[in-house]
Design a protein around this motif. Structure first.
Motif, PDB file in Angstrom:
ATOM      1  N   ASP B  21       0.934  -1.272  -0.033  1.00 53.12           N
ATOM      2  CA  ASP B  21      -0.003   0.045   0.074  1.00 53.12           C
ATOM      3  C   ASP B  21       0.861   1.190  -0.097  1.00 53.12           C
ATOM      4  O   ASP B  21       1.378   1.673   1.093  1.00 53.12           O
ATOM      5  CB  ASP B  21      -0.842   0.019   1.314  1.00 53.12           C
ATOM      6  CG  ASP B  21      -1.885   1.106   1.254  1.00 53.12           C
ATOM      7  OD1 ASP B  21      -1.595   2.253   0.529  1.00 53.12           O
ATOM      8  OD2 ASP B  21      -2.974   1.237   1.975  1.00 53.12           O
ATOM      9  N   PRO B  22       1.230   1.459  -1.124  1.00 51.12           N
ATOM     10  CA  PRO B  22       2.264   2.912  -1.075  1.00 51.12           C
ATOM     11  C   PRO B  22       1.818   4.268  -0.784  1.00 51.12           C
ATOM     12  O   PRO B  22       2.649   4.941  -0.625  1.00 51.12           O
ATOM     13  CB  PRO B  22       2.570   2.867  -2.666  1.00 51.12           C
ATOM     14  CG  PRO B  22       1.282   2.466  -3.452  1.00 51.12           C
ATOM     15  CD  PRO B  22       0.763   1.581  -2.538  1.00 51.12           C
ATOM     16  N   HIS B  23       0.485   4.411  -0.827  1.00 47.93           N
ATOM     17  CA  HIS B  23       0.177   5.555  -0.325  1.00 47.93           C
ATOM     18  C   HIS B  23       0.062   6.245   1.125  1.00 47.93           C
ATOM     19  O   HIS B  23      -0.006   6.967   1.478  1.00 47.93           O
ATOM     20  CB  HIS B  23      -1.556   5.855  -0.821  1.00 47.93           C
ATOM     21  CG  HIS B  23      -1.579   6.823  -2.013  1.00 47.93           C
ATOM     22  ND1 HIS B  23      -1.169   8.012  -1.878  1.00 47.93           N
ATOM     23  CD2 HIS B  23      -1.721   6.623  -3.308  1.00 47.93           C
ATOM     24  CE1 HIS B  23      -1.180   8.884  -3.020  1.00 47.93           C
ATOM     25  NE2 HIS B  23      -1.666   7.946  -3.957  1.00 47.93           N
ATOM     26  N   ARG B  24       0.039   5.121   1.960  1.00 54.41           N
ATOM     27  CA  ARG B  24      -0.417   5.244   3.476  1.00 54.41           C
ATOM     28  C   ARG B  24       0.684   4.846   4.058  1.00 54.41           C
ATOM     29  O   ARG B  24       1.264   3.607   4.071  1.00 54.41           O
ATOM     30  CB  ARG B  24      -1.691   4.783   3.789  1.00 54.41           C
ATOM     31  CG  ARG B  24      -3.033   5.339   2.927  1.00 54.41           C
ATOM     32  CD  ARG B  24      -4.309   4.951   3.341  1.00 54.41           C
ATOM     33  NE  ARG B  24      -4.406   3.427   3.188  1.00 54.41           N
ATOM     34  CZ  ARG B  24      -5.624   2.611   3.325  1.00 54.41           C
ATOM     35  NH1 ARG B  24      -6.313   3.236   4.115  1.00 54.41           N
ATOM     36  NH2 ARG B  24      -5.556   1.368   2.843  1.00 54.41           N
ATOM     37  N   THR B  25       0.623   5.426   5.417  1.00 52.96           N
ATOM     38  CA  THR B  25       1.506   4.778   6.586  1.00 52.96           C
ATOM     39  C   THR B  25       0.785   3.675   7.156  1.00 52.96           C
ATOM     40  O   THR B  25      -0.522   3.737   7.187  1.00 52.96           O
ATOM     41  CB  THR B  25       1.777   5.887   7.470  1.00 52.96           C
ATOM     42  OG1 THR B  25       0.759   6.207   8.278  1.00 52.96           O
ATOM     43  CG2 THR B  25       2.592   7.064   6.639  1.00 52.96           C
ATOM     44  N   ALA B  26       1.333   2.896   8.120  1.00 51.49           N
ATOM     45  CA  ALA B  26       0.765   1.887   8.870  1.00 51.49           C
ATOM     46  C   ALA B  26      -0.380   2.367   9.689  1.00 51.49           C
ATOM     47  O   ALA B  26      -1.358   1.908   9.876  1.00 51.49           O
ATOM     48  CB  ALA B  26       1.741   1.226   9.682  1.00 51.49           C
ATOM     49  N   PRO B  27      -0.083   3.593  10.549  1.00 55.21           N
ATOM     50  CA  PRO B  27      -1.415   4.552  11.310  1.00 55.21           C
ATOM     51  C   PRO B  27      -2.381   4.672  10.379  1.00 55.21           C
ATOM     52  O   PRO B  27      -3.545   4.585  10.696  1.00 55.21           O
ATOM     53  CB  PRO B  27      -0.705   5.503  12.120  1.00 55.21           C
ATOM     54  CG  PRO B  27       0.757   5.155  11.789  1.00 55.21           C
ATOM     55  CD  PRO B  27       1.005   4.150  10.653  1.00 55.21           C
ATOM     56  N   SER B 116       5.826  -4.579   3.420  1.00 55.12           N
ATOM     57  CA  SER B 116       6.240  -4.036   2.215  1.00 55.12           C
ATOM     58  C   SER B 116       7.503  -3.045   2.124  1.00 55.12           C
ATOM     59  O   SER B 116       8.429  -2.940   1.543  1.00 55.12           O
ATOM     60  CB  SER B 116       5.444  -3.514   1.276  1.00 55.12           C
ATOM     61  OG  SER B 116       5.050  -2.323   1.734  1.00 55.12           O
ATOM     62  N   GLU B 117       7.474  -2.581   3.270  1.00 58.91           N
ATOM     63  CA  GLU B 117       8.559  -1.281   3.535  1.00 58.91           C
ATOM     64  C   GLU B 117      10.015  -1.908   3.823  1.00 58.91           C
ATOM     65  O   GLU B 117      10.933  -1.220   3.861  1.00 58.91           O
ATOM     66  CB  GLU B 117       8.196  -0.504   4.638  1.00 58.91           C
ATOM     67  CG  GLU B 117       6.739   0.417   4.286  1.00 58.91           C
ATOM     68  CD  GLU B 117       6.738   1.405   5.192  1.00 58.91           C
ATOM     69  OE1 GLU B 117       7.054   1.652   6.433  1.00 58.91           O
ATOM     70  OE2 GLU B 117       5.536   2.507   4.890  1.00 58.91           O
ATOM     71  N   GLY B 118       9.955  -3.133   4.524  1.00 55.99           N
ATOM     72  CA  GLY B 118      11.136  -3.662   5.054  1.00 55.99           C
ATOM     73  C   GLY B 118      11.578  -4.954   4.040  1.00 55.99           C
ATOM     74  O   GLY B 118      11.079  -5.219   3.000  1.00 55.99           O
ATOM     75  N   SER B 119      12.428  -5.833   4.567  1.00 55.37           N
ATOM     76  CA  SER B 119      12.915  -7.315   3.965  1.00 55.37           C
ATOM     77  C   SER B 119      12.374  -8.262   4.754  1.00 55.37           C
ATOM     78  O   SER B 119      13.181  -8.719   5.995  1.00 55.37           O
ATOM     79  CB  SER B 119      14.261  -7.158   3.520  1.00 55.37           C
ATOM     80  OG  SER B 119      14.825  -8.478   3.333  1.00 55.37           O
ATOM     81  N   PRO B 120      11.327  -8.924   4.978  1.00 54.08           N
ATOM     82  CA  PRO B 120      10.674  -9.951   5.782  1.00 54.08           C
ATOM     83  C   PRO B 120      11.936 -11.028   6.058  1.00 54.08           C
ATOM     84  O   PRO B 120      12.196 -11.654   7.072  1.00 54.08           O
ATOM     85  CB  PRO B 120       9.541 -10.763   5.039  1.00 54.08           C
ATOM     86  CG  PRO B 120       9.010  -9.544   4.121  1.00 54.08           C
ATOM     87  CD  PRO B 120      10.200  -8.735   3.492  1.00 54.08           C
ATOM     88  N   MET B 121      12.492 -11.488   5.035  1.00 54.75           N
ATOM     89  CA  MET B 121      13.799 -12.472   5.076  1.00 54.75           C
ATOM     90  C   MET B 121      14.799 -11.921   6.183  1.00 54.75           C
ATOM     91  O   MET B 121      15.153 -12.663   6.888  1.00 54.75           O
ATOM     92  CB  MET B 121      14.426 -12.483   3.608  1.00 54.75           C
ATOM     93  CG  MET B 121      13.568 -13.539   3.000  1.00 54.75           C
ATOM     94  SD  MET B 121      14.859 -14.921   2.614  1.00 54.75           S
ATOM     95  CE  MET B 121      13.277 -15.770   1.199  1.00 54.75           C
ATOM     96  N   HIS B 122      15.198 -10.705   6.145  1.00 55.14           N
ATOM     97  CA  HIS B 122      16.119 -10.291   6.944  1.00 55.14           C
ATOM     98  C   HIS B 122      15.670  -9.879   8.539  1.00 55.14           C
ATOM     99  O   HIS B 122      16.119 -10.388   9.491  1.00 55.14           O
ATOM    100  CB  HIS B 122      16.668  -8.672   6.302  1.00 55.14           C
ATOM    101  CG  HIS B 122      17.574  -8.752   5.158  1.00 55.14           C
ATOM    102  ND1 HIS B 122      17.081  -8.761   3.938  1.00 55.14           N
ATOM    103  CD2 HIS B 122      19.005  -8.781   5.373  1.00 55.14           C
ATOM    104  CE1 HIS B 122      18.403  -8.896   3.228  1.00 55.14           C
ATOM    105  NE2 HIS B 122      19.369  -8.968   3.793  1.00 55.14           N
ATOM    106  N   VAL B 123      14.285  -9.543   8.383  1.00 56.17           N
ATOM    107  CA  VAL B 123      13.670  -9.486   9.905  1.00 56.17           C
ATOM    108  C   VAL B 123      13.638 -10.632  10.577  1.00 56.17           C
ATOM    109  O   VAL B 123      13.825 -10.748  11.591  1.00 56.17           O
ATOM    110  CB  VAL B 123      12.292  -8.581   9.398  1.00 56.17           C
ATOM    111  CG1 VAL B 123      11.541  -8.645  10.782  1.00 56.17           C
ATOM    112  CG2 VAL B 123      12.437  -6.879   9.173  1.00 56.17           C
TER     113      VAL B 123
END
Lengths: 153, 377
Positions: B21-27, B116-123
Motif C-alpha cells: 500500500d504505497p500511499h499510506r503509513t501503517a497508522p 512491504s517497507e522492509g525485508s521480511p527475510m532479513h527481519v
C-alpha cells in the motif's frame, strides 16, 4: 496558492543499522573456542536431551545450568535439508545456490544447523556429511569456523 | 475446569490485504479499520475500556513502533493501553486474561505492520539465536524448508502431496473476498512453480502482504448489546517449544498438541471433531499437515474430506500479512460462527477451533475454541 490536493505515492529509502559486539557467554564461548583453537566440536550432556550440539548456557528443557562437556565427531547424518535456489544478498552466506542442512553429528543427540555448497542434487535426509574447516589463521570463533559441510564418499 | 468469565468476539474489521500500500503509513491503514470495527460492534470509542496492539519494531524499522498507533486506536482522553511484540492474536489473548481478572469489560485489539517497507527475510532472520542460527543467514523460508524435508522423509509425503494441500487452500481462498490470492490454482500448476528453497516451491508459500486489523472483545452483559451473534470464547491455551531448531522434533508439533489438549479441556469438548470449522495458521502445506496431526485431524490427502472443514479462509497460504495473520484466523472463526462468512460459510457451524503460530517452524502455538453459545452458565 493552495496545498497540493493529491500526490503520487511518495517514499524515502532508509537503511536502519544496528551494529553490535555481542558477548558469547561462557558456554557458547567454549564451544566456539573449540572450533577456533582445536578444530573440535563440543557438546554438553543435558538431562532429558542427551548430548546437545551446539550447547546452550542453560537447558532449554528445565533451565538447569551445567552439563558434562562431550566431544562429538565432525561427521554426521543429515536430518533436514533445504536448497536455496536464489541466495539473498547481505543475508545468505553464498552467492551461488547452496543448501541449509541440519546435521546430527556422530555422538550428538541434537542436530547442528549449517550449510553445504557442493553436490546439492545428491543431498537428502540420511546422507552423510563431514565438516570442512576454515584454514588455520582464518578461524575467528564463529559458527563459520566450520566453512561448510560436504558429502562423504 | 472452574467457571470462567464469558467473553465474546463482537466485531471485526480489516483493510484489504495487498502486496504494497504505497500511499499510506501503517497508522493511516489502521485508522479507518478501528472506526469500522467500532461501528460493526455498535459502539463509540468512549465505550471501550482497554486497547492492545500486536506489531513488531523490526518490521516497522523503529523503536516503540506501537506508540505511533495509540492515537489511531483512540487513546484520548488517556485510556489503558498495552502491546505485544507478536501477532495480534496474542494481544487478544492478553485482553482475554485482563477480562478474566475483571480489569476491563470491553476492548479493541489491533494488528498492523507494513511488511512491504522492509525485508521480511532479513527481519525474520533476527528472530533466531545470533551465534548458531542468525549468523548462518537462516530465514523463515529456509527453516520452513528444513522442517518440510524432515517431515516429508518421515511421513512419506511427496511433492504432489504438498501441491494438493496448497491447491485446496487456493480453491478456498478464491471464495474469500477478504484474502489476497483469490484465484484457484490446480495442484499440477502449483507443481510447476519454481523452488524458492526446496522442497518448498513458490506455489507452496504465501505472498508478501500487508494489512491492518481490529477485533472487538466484550464480556458477558455488554457483548450481547454489541453484536447480534456474539461468538464466545470457550477455551484457549498457548505453548512454546525449544528455540534451537535442531534440538526439536520438527516433524510434529508437541506445543500445539498440548495447547489443544488444555483448550479442549477448558471448553469441555472431547476433541477437534466436536467443531465444524478449523482454521489453522499454517504458512506452508507441511505446517498444515503437522498441525492436522497434532490436533487429531486426518491429513485430508488423496481428496479425502472427513471431519470439520479446515481452512475455509484459504489459510495464510493465500495471505500472510505479518502481525495480522493470526488475528485473521480468529476473525475467520468469528465470521463463520456469526453468519458473516458469505459464500464460504460452513453450514450449521456452531463451534470452531482456531490456531495461530509464531516463530520459526511452528515454535509457539495458540489454540482457541469458539462457540455460538455461552460456555459457562
Amino acid at each position: 496558492m493552495k496545498a497540493p490536493t493529491s500526490v503520487e505515492p511518495m517514499s524515502q529509502r532508509m537503511t536502519v543499522q544496528f551494529p553490535y559486539k555481542r558477548s558469547t557467554g561462557e558456554v557458547t564461548g567454549r564451544f566456539l573456542a573449540g572450533l577456533k583453537e582445536q578444530k573440535k566440536i563440543w557438546g554438553r550432556r543435558i538431562a532429558g536431551q542427551g548430548v546437545v550440539v551446539p550447547p546452550n548456557s542453560y537447558s532449554e528443557v528445565d533451565a538447569k545450568s551445567g552439563g558434562e562437556w562431550v566431544e562429538v565427531k565432525d561427521e554426521g547424518t543429515i536430518t533436514a535439508v533445504g536448497i536455496v535456489a536464489k541466495p539473498v544478498a547481505d543475508l545468505h552466506p553464498s552467492d551461488a545456490s547452496f543448501a541449509y542442512v541440519l546435521v546430527k553429528l556422530d555422538g550428538a543427540d541434537t542436530s547442528l544447523a549449517h550449510i553445504v555448497k557442493d553436490r546439492l542434487g545428491e543431498l537428502k535426509v540420511g546422507a552423510r556429511v563431514k565438516a570442512v574447516w576454515a584454514p588455520d589463521g582464518e578461524r575467528k570463533g564463529t559458527i563459520r569456523d566450520i566453512a561448510c559441510f560436504q558429502l562423504v564418499g | 475446569m472452574s467457571k470462567l468469565r464469558n467473553v465474546a468476539i463482537v466485531g471485526f474489521a480489516q483493510a484489504p490485504i495487498v502486496a504494497d500500500d504505497p500511499h499510506r503509513t501503517a497508522p493511516e491503514m489502521l485508522y479507518p479499520v478501528v472506526k469500522q470495527a467500532l461501528k460493526n460492534a455498535n459502539v463509540e470509542r468512549k465505550d471501550i475500556d482497554y486497547q492492545c496492539a500486536g506489531s513488531s519494531d523490526y518490521i516497522d524499522g523503529r523503536a516503540f513502533s506501537f506508540s505511533q498507533v495509540m492515537e489511531v486506536m483512540g487513546a484520548w482522553p488517556p485510556v489503558q493501553d498495552s502491546h505485544v511484540e507478536m501477532d495480534a492474536i496474542w494481544a487478544a489473548h492478553l485482553v482475554w486474561v485482563k477480562m478474566q481478572a475483571e480489569e476491563c469489560d470491553t476492548a479493541i485489539i489491533a494488528g498492523f505492520g507494513k511488511v512491504s517497507e522492509g525485508s521480511p527475510m532479513h527481519v525474520l532472520n533476527l528472530q533466531l539465536d545470533p551465534f548458531y542460527h542468525a549468523s548462518l543467514g537462516l530465514d523463515h523460508v529456509s527453516t520452513s524448508a528444513l522442517q518440510a524435508s524432515a517431515y516429508m522423509a518421515k511421513a512419506g509425503v511427496d511433492d504432489a502431496g504438498l501441491a494438493e494441500v496448497a491447491a485446496r487452500n487456493r480453491a478456498a481462498g478464491a471464495k474469500n473476498p477478504d484474502t489476497q490470492l483469490r484465484q484457484a490454482v490446480s495442484a499440477a500448476e502449483l507443481q510447476k512453480t519454481p523452488f524458492v528453497t526446496s522442497p518448498l516451491r513458490e506455489g507452496y508459500l504465501p505472498p508478501i502482504g500487508e494489512t491492518a486489523t481490529c477485533l472487538v472483545l466484550a464480556a458477558e452483559g455488554k457483548a450481547e448489546k454489541m453484536c447480534d451473534k456474539p461468538v464466545w470464547i470457550h477455551g484457549v491455551d498457548h505453548r512454546i517449544e525449544l528455540q534451537t531448531i535442531g534440538a526439536r522434533d520438527l516433524t510434529s508439533s508437541a506445543s500445539t498438541k498440548l495447547a489443544a489438549k488444555n483448550a479442549f479441556a477448558m471448553a469441555g469438548v472431547k476433541g477437534v471433531n466436536d467443531a465444524q470449522v478449523v482454521e489453522l495458521g499454517s504458512t506452508t502445506p507441511v505446517e498444515e499437515l503437522i498441525l492436522r496431526d497434532a490436533l487429531g485431524l486426518s491429513s485430508g490427502l488423496g481428496g479425502k474430506a472427513d471431519g470439520p472443514v479446515v481452512n475455509p479462509s484459504g489459510s495464510p497460504l493465500c495471505a500472510n500479512p505479518l502481525m495480522n495473520t493470526g488475528l485473521l484466523r480468529l476473525a475467520e472463526g468469528f465470521r463463520q460462527l456469526s453468519g458473516r462468512a458469505g459464500e464460504r460459510a460452513v453450514s450449521g457451524a456452531k463451534r470452531a477451533v482456531v490456531h495461530a503460530s509464531a516463530g520459526h517452524c511452528l515454535q509457539q502455538n495458540i489454540v482457541w475454541v469458539l462457540g455460538t453459545e455461552r460456555r459457562w452458565a
